[in-house]
Enzyme design. Structure first.
Site, PDB file in Angstrom:
ATOM      1  N   GLY A   1       0.834  -1.192   0.000  1.00 47.35           N
ATOM      2  CA  GLY A   1       0.000   0.000   0.000  1.00 47.35           C
ATOM      3  C   GLY A   1       0.872   1.247   0.000  1.00 47.35           C
ATOM      4  O   GLY A   1       1.967   1.255  -0.573  1.00 47.35           O
ATOM      5  N   CYS A   2       0.409   2.288   0.645  1.00 51.95           N
ATOM      6  CA  CYS A   2       1.114   3.572   0.677  1.00 51.95           C
ATOM      7  C   CYS A   2       2.572   3.401   1.088  1.00 51.95           C
ATOM      8  O   CYS A   2       2.870   2.922   2.188  1.00 51.95           O
ATOM      9  CB  CYS A   2       0.412   4.513   1.652  1.00 51.95           C
ATOM     10  SG  CYS A   2       1.300   6.052   1.946  1.00 51.95           S
ATOM     11  N   PHE A   3       3.488   3.806   0.215  1.00 53.55           N
ATOM     12  CA  PHE A   3       4.902   3.592   0.530  1.00 53.55           C
ATOM     13  C   PHE A   3       5.386   4.485   1.657  1.00 53.55           C
ATOM     14  O   PHE A   3       6.392   4.183   2.303  1.00 53.55           O
ATOM     15  CB  PHE A   3       5.805   3.704  -0.698  1.00 53.55           C
ATOM     16  CG  PHE A   3       5.558   4.842  -1.655  1.00 53.55           C
ATOM     17  CD1 PHE A   3       5.034   6.058  -1.260  1.00 53.55           C
ATOM     18  CD2 PHE A   3       5.879   4.679  -3.002  1.00 53.55           C
ATOM     19  CE1 PHE A   3       4.838   7.097  -2.156  1.00 53.55           C
ATOM     20  CE2 PHE A   3       5.694   5.714  -3.922  1.00 53.55           C
ATOM     21  CZ  PHE A   3       5.172   6.927  -3.489  1.00 53.55           C
TER      22      PHE A   3
ATOM     23  N   CYS B   1       4.070   4.656   4.443  1.00 53.63           N
ATOM     24  CA  CYS B   1       3.853   3.874   5.658  1.00 53.63           C
ATOM     25  C   CYS B   1       4.728   2.631   5.736  1.00 53.63           C
ATOM     26  O   CYS B   1       4.801   1.999   6.792  1.00 53.63           O
ATOM     27  CB  CYS B   1       2.389   3.454   5.758  1.00 53.63           C
ATOM     28  SG  CYS B   1       1.225   4.830   5.835  1.00 53.63           S
TER      29      CYS B   1
ATOM     30  N   TYR C   1      -2.582  11.299   7.985  1.00 53.81           N
ATOM     31  CA  TYR C   1      -2.967  10.363   6.922  1.00 53.81           C
ATOM     32  C   TYR C   1      -3.090   8.950   7.463  1.00 53.81           C
ATOM     33  O   TYR C   1      -4.079   8.245   7.215  1.00 53.81           O
ATOM     34  CB  TYR C   1      -1.935  10.397   5.776  1.00 53.81           C
ATOM     35  CG  TYR C   1      -2.018   9.177   4.913  1.00 53.81           C
ATOM     36  CD1 TYR C   1      -3.068   8.987   4.025  1.00 53.81           C
ATOM     37  CD2 TYR C   1      -1.050   8.175   5.008  1.00 53.81           C
ATOM     38  CE1 TYR C   1      -3.170   7.846   3.254  1.00 53.81           C
ATOM     39  CE2 TYR C   1      -1.136   7.029   4.245  1.00 53.81           C
ATOM     40  CZ  TYR C   1      -2.193   6.873   3.373  1.00 53.81           C
ATOM     41  OH  TYR C   1      -2.284   5.732   2.620  1.00 53.81           O
TER      42      TYR C   1
END
Length: 212
Positions: free
Chosen positions: A46-48, A50, A192
């Site tokens: 997912g979101c890099f 994180c 976020y």
């Protein structure tokens, strides 16, 4: 939080982004070259933003670089990937010292920072560009990844959606402002992450984990 909301948040940075313009886009220039003493591992979770922090904390990890992998298009941009136009996934590439930390240990941290049951999404980000995947660099990594996948499957009754695929040399570092985003913009990063429900979902899957 959708990719569109993330882009809106980035647009609000204004002067901050300008201040970071001097940061070289050639992220690999700051990464130790992989050789006899180092190795690389590439994970999509997912979101890099994180996926960098849990690996940065580990002794033996030398660097992490956010980027794109798994698609056929050369030199993709964030806008293209976020819109699902290139076939790439957001990934983090880890450079590590195998004498100090093993690939199997990296796999353990990877699994406990993703939702392996989610299909073509991770947490609040939807689309195949946010799929979970292990991109192996050689046959030893492939074998270790396959073994870890079998172990994870025994933990859940639902199918595991995480895929294992060869990297094939198709790793592209993301734009400079994405690198170490959690350090450059800690408040925006935490906002976020909280609104995405990432930690809540991870705790429900794995329990409390220090690596996050």
């Amino acid at each position: 939080m959708s990719a569109g909301m993330r882009r809106l948040g980035l647009a609000l940075l204004g002067p901050v982004l300008l201040a970071w313009a001097a940061y070289s886009v050639a992220a690999e220039d700051t990464v130790p070259a992989a050789g006899a003493e180092t190795a690389r591992a590439t994970f999509a979770g997912g979101c890099f933003w994180c996926m960098e922090p849990p690996f940065d904390k580990l002794e033996g990890v030398l660097s992490t670089t956010s980027g794109y992998a798994g698609g056929p298009e050369p030199d993709p941009t964030y806008e293209q990937v976020a819109r699902g136009l290139t076939g790439h996934a957001e990934v983090v590439q880890v450079v590590y010292d195998p004498a100090r930390i093993s690939y199997e240990e990296l796999l353990q941290v990877f699994w406990r920072n993703i939702d392996p049951l989610a299909v073509d999404r991770q947490f609040c980000d939807a689309g195949p560009q946010y799929r979970s995947a292990i991109f192996y660099h050689d046959e030893a990594q492939r074998a270790a990844a396959e073994k870890s996948l079998q172990e994870i499957r025994t933990r859940f009754s639902a199918p595991v959606a995480t895929v294992i695929a060869p990297l094939g040399g198709s790793f592209y570092p993301a734009e400079a402002y994405h690198q170490d985003y959690y350090l450059k913009n800690p408040l925006r990063y935490r906002f976020y992450r909280f609104n995405c429900g990432r930690d809540e979902r991870l705790e429900s899957l794995w329990g409390a984990e220090e690596e996050r």
